[in-house]
Design an enzyme around this catalytic site. Structure first.
Site, PDB file in Angstrom:
ATOM      1  N   GLY A 107      69.472  62.490  32.778  1.00 45.47           N
ATOM      2  CA  GLY A 107      68.443  61.650  33.821  1.00 45.47           C
ATOM      3  C   GLY A 107      67.469  60.805  32.533  1.00 45.47           C
ATOM      4  N   ASN A 155      60.613  61.322  43.384  1.00 45.96           N
ATOM      5  CA  ASN A 155      61.386  63.025  43.266  1.00 45.96           C
ATOM      6  C   ASN A 155      60.347  63.663  43.854  1.00 45.96           C
ATOM      7  OD1 ASN A 155      60.082  61.603  40.758  1.00 45.96           O
ATOM      8  ND2 ASN A 155      59.861  64.235  39.985  1.00 45.96           N
ATOM      9  N   GLN A 189      67.500  60.396  41.251  1.00 49.87           N
ATOM     10  CA  GLN A 189      67.521  61.727  43.138  1.00 49.87           C
ATOM     11  C   GLN A 189      68.310  60.652  44.353  1.00 49.87           C
ATOM     12  OE1 GLN A 189      66.121  64.535  43.563  1.00 49.87           O
ATOM     13  NE2 GLN A 189      64.865  63.734  41.659  1.00 49.87           N
ATOM     14  N   SER A 196      71.673  61.565  37.282  1.00 49.80           N
ATOM     15  CA  SER A 196      71.886  62.858  36.260  1.00 49.80           C
ATOM     16  C   SER A 196      72.478  64.044  36.748  1.00 49.80           C
ATOM     17  CB  SER A 196      70.552  63.417  36.353  1.00 49.80           C
ATOM     18  OG  SER A 196      70.400  64.889  35.738  1.00 49.80           O
ATOM     19  N   GLY A 197      73.039  64.840  36.115  1.00 49.73           N
ATOM     20  CA  GLY A 197      74.263  65.704  36.389  1.00 49.73           C
ATOM     21  C   GLY A 197      73.919  66.971  37.911  1.00 49.73           C
ATOM     22  N   HIS A 198      73.067  67.644  37.013  1.00 52.80           N
ATOM     23  CA  HIS A 198      72.469  68.493  38.608  1.00 52.80           C
ATOM     24  C   HIS A 198      71.438  68.240  39.018  1.00 52.80           C
ATOM     25  CE1 HIS A 198      67.688  68.650  36.434  1.00 52.80           C
ATOM     26  NE2 HIS A 198      68.565  67.678  35.425  1.00 52.80           N
ATOM     27  N   CYS A 241      49.776  71.668  35.308  1.00 56.88           N
ATOM     28  CA  CYS A 241      48.655  72.669  34.692  1.00 56.88           C
ATOM     29  C   CYS A 241      48.591  71.947  33.605  1.00 56.88           C
ATOM     30  CB  CYS A 241      48.789  74.560  34.601  1.00 56.88           C
ATOM     31  SG  CYS A 241      47.388  75.058  34.373  1.00 56.88           S
TER      32      CYS A 241
END
Ligand code: PLP
Length: 388
Positions: free
Chosen positions: A73, A153, A181, A201-203, A327
């Site tokens: 993505g 997201n 998303q 995006s594939g994942h 962080c």
């Protein structure tokens, strides 16, 4: 006994077993190069073409040739923004929003640093855009390239992309949306909308990590960022990642069939989790417009506790969620999305995102509702702010 409960599907999804299955022949049997002239390569090319058709079908693209396979993505976003800016005459005005993913904000700020005018639109307390501001920005009198996400997201909040795209097109601009998303979660149809470019995006939809796609409407000019061979009609050089392309095609085909059921299932789990948390955890609030969100996403703040501490304690009992905070250089930076929404100071550090997927169950919600309230109670007792 601890279970494993994965509720971070907006970060990544498991690969569907059917997807893995469909990929396997392309490692050891049909491993030819799709660009080869011989029939061994030609057979593989036909599978790449079939996958392209499946991706096109998921997003409602009219022509499969409008789909370019990419590595993720982030690549699709970068290619859309930098590629369309590079292909325009002069210095277009770039428009985006404060709540985009880093894969959009990164290239936009890169362009700003190189002298392009960048407008970053604000959102309100619910995470929604002011359409008057979109109109104002799109009629700046200069050619524009706008990149505005479809679903956030972190909060799941949906922007009215078809209307935004129409405003940008009225002003003569190019419109890109990061649909990473939303794709596979809610129906989308680019052929019916004035969208020029769209990233997936594939994942995020049960295909492996390392494969994505960019929709480029016929006639939209983009300058390739990887130059070399003629793959992807000269728009992205490099020998195709055939097994992953085939896997993405299978995932898109499966998702089309299961989308309505998945959405209903995820909504039910999400709503039950939210109701349970609000009833048992004092000082909790949902971030984002609850009437205008992805079905399986919730972003919840817990007053006077640190999101990272909650996450660590959830992790200890096998619950995997995420926090918007990052962080950075030793200081805990609150999420840029929640900051853009002006989430109060006492709440902004204590946010957790739970994102459900196809494989979650009612038992997962039960387990979270058993483990989370005592964690929040303990952390509150330790918080100097909550006591003061
Ligand atoms: N855009 C959005 C909205 C995302 O949520 C993500 C990943 O989290 C990306 C882009 C980047 O996708 P990828 O991980 O495939 O590069």
């Amino acid at each position: 006994m601890n279970k494993t409960v994965y509720v971070d599907n907006n970060a990544t999804t498991a690969v569907a077993p059917e997807v893995t299955e469909s990929m396997l022949p392309f490692f050891h049997e049909q491993w030819g190069n799709p660009s080869s002239m011989h029939t061994f390569g030609g057979k593989v090319k036909r599978n790449v073409d079939a996958a392209r058709e499946k991706v096109a079908a998921l997003i409602g693209a009219e022509h499969p040739s409008e789909i370019i396979f990419t590595s993720c993505g982030s690549e699709s976003d970068n290619m859309a923004i930098r590629g369309s800016v590079d292909a325009m005459d002069g210095h277009p005005h770039v428009i985006t929003t404060r709540v985009e993913h880093a894969a959009v904000l990164g290239p936009c700020h890169y362009l700003e640093d190189r002298g392009y005018r960048l407008t970053t639109l604000e959102v309100d307390a619910k995470g929604n855009l002011d359409m008057g501001k979109v109109r104002e920005a799109s009629s700046s009198g200069k050619k524009t390239v706008a990149s505005i996400m479809w679903a956030n997201n972190e909060t799941g909040v949906l922007f009215p992309v078809p209307e935004i795209a129409a405003l940008i097109k009225e002003g003569g601009g190019i419109f890109h949306t990061d649909a990473v998303q939303i794709a596979g979660k809610l129906p989308i149809s680019v052929k019916d909308q004035p969208i020029d470019l769209l990233s997936i995006s594939g994942h995020k939809l049960y295909a492996p990590k390392g494969i994505g796609a960019l929709y480029v409407r016929r006639g939209t000019k983009i300058t390739p960022h990887i130059m070399g061979g003629h793959q992807e009609r000269g728009r992205r050089a490099g020998t195709e990642n055939v097994p992953y392309i085939v896997g993405l095609g299978t995932a898109c085909e499966m998702t089309m069939a299961t989308m309505a059921n998945d959405a209903e299932h995820e909504r039910r789990l999400r709503d039950r989790l939210e109701a349970g948390i609000l009833a048992t955890c004092k000082g909790s609030q949902i971030n984002g417009d609850v009437s205008n969100r992805l079905p399986g996403t919730t972003n919840i703040s817990f007053e006077y506790v640190e999101g990272e501490s909650i996450l660590l304690m959830l992790d200890d009992v096998g619950i995997y969620a995420s926090t918007g905070s990052a962080c950075a250089s030793g200081s805990l930076e609150p999420s840029h999305v929640l900051r853009a929404m002006d989430v109060p100071r006492s709440m902004v550090h204590g946010s957790i995102r739970f994102s459900f997927g196809r494989y979650n169950t009612e038992a997962d919600v039960d387990y979270i509702l058993e483990k989370l309230p005592p964690i929040i109670k303990r952390l509150r007792e330790l918080s100097p702010f909550a006591q003061g």
